[in-house]
Design a protein around this motif. Structure first.
Motif, PDB file in Angstrom:
ATOM      1  N   ILE A 105       0.864  -1.179   0.000  1.00 49.72           N
ATOM      2  CA  ILE A 105       0.000   0.000   0.000  1.00 49.72           C
ATOM      3  C   ILE A 105       0.901   1.229   0.000  1.00 49.72           C
ATOM      4  N   PHE A 106       0.726   2.075  -1.004  1.00 49.98           N
ATOM      5  CA  PHE A 106       1.469   3.330  -1.114  1.00 49.98           C
ATOM      6  C   PHE A 106       0.538   4.457  -0.683  1.00 49.98           C
ATOM      7  N   VAL A 107       1.035   5.360   0.145  1.00 51.89           N
ATOM      8  CA  VAL A 107       0.242   6.514   0.574  1.00 51.89           C
ATOM      9  C   VAL A 107       1.005   7.777   0.175  1.00 51.89           C
ATOM     10  N   PHE A 108       0.347   8.597  -0.623  1.00 55.47           N
ATOM     11  CA  PHE A 108       0.953   9.819  -1.146  1.00 55.47           C
ATOM     12  C   PHE A 108       0.382  11.042  -0.450  1.00 55.47           C
ATOM     13  N   LYS A 109       0.877  12.211  -0.815  1.00 51.88           N
ATOM     14  CA  LYS A 109       0.440  13.462  -0.203  1.00 51.88           C
ATOM     15  C   LYS A 109      -1.019  13.766  -0.568  1.00 51.88           C
ATOM     16  N   ALA A 157      -0.797  10.439  -6.144  1.00 54.17           N
ATOM     17  CA  ALA A 157      -1.176   9.032  -6.312  1.00 54.17           C
ATOM     18  C   ALA A 157      -1.424   8.724  -7.783  1.00 54.17           C
ATOM     19  N   PHE A 158      -2.133   9.606  -8.465  1.00 51.76           N
ATOM     20  CA  PHE A 158      -2.427   9.388  -9.880  1.00 51.76           C
ATOM     21  C   PHE A 158      -1.161   9.508 -10.723  1.00 51.76           C
ATOM     22  N   ARG A 218      -5.691  -0.593  -6.981  1.00 52.18           N
ATOM     23  CA  ARG A 218      -6.883   0.191  -6.701  1.00 52.18           C
ATOM     24  C   ARG A 218      -6.437   1.494  -6.052  1.00 52.18           C
ATOM     25  N   ASN A 219      -7.137   2.546  -6.413  1.00 52.11           N
ATOM     26  CA  ASN A 219      -6.802   3.880  -5.912  1.00 52.11           C
ATOM     27  C   ASN A 219      -8.012   4.491  -5.217  1.00 52.11           C
ATOM     28  N   VAL A 220      -7.803   4.956  -4.002  1.00 47.27           N
ATOM     29  CA  VAL A 220      -8.797   5.750  -3.288  1.00 47.27           C
ATOM     30  C   VAL A 220      -8.068   6.981  -2.760  1.00 47.27           C
TER      31      VAL A 220
END
Length: 101
Positions: free
Chosen positions: A32-36, A41-42, A62-64
């Protein structure tokens, strides 16, 4: 066809992959990657998609909002192969450009 990694080889490869772990109940690896924010993320997904397409090896993801969940497995081999490890390394390198380690 690429060969599936043995359990020992998979565990060894994971030691060098920050943030990645085996997927419970399935022969796959996940992170799981968590961006700012969503934009980062995109951007990560866009860059990773180019690498995946070039290597003809595509992630399940999957992106949320600012989170991207990735699962890697080689369906033709019914498990994790060197292709998954290489894509995981590439994704880590791309994420690091956004400050995600």
């Amino acid at each position: 066809m690429v060969e599936r990694l043995s359990a020992e080889a998979r565990k060894s490869a994971l030691k060098g992959l920050s943030g990645w772990a085996e997927t419970p109940g399935r022969e796959a690896i996940a992170r799981i990657f968590v961006f700012k924010d969503f934009n980062e993320a995109f951007g990560f997904m866009s860059r990773a998609a180019l690498v995946a397409e070039k290597n003809d090896h595509h992630p399940e993801w999957r992106n949320v909002y600012k989170t991207v969940e990735v699962v890697l497995a080689t369906h033709d081999a019914s498990g994790v192969t060197a292709r998954d490890i290489e894509l995981a390394k590439a994704m880590n390198a791309i994420a690091s450009q956004f400050g995600v380690t």
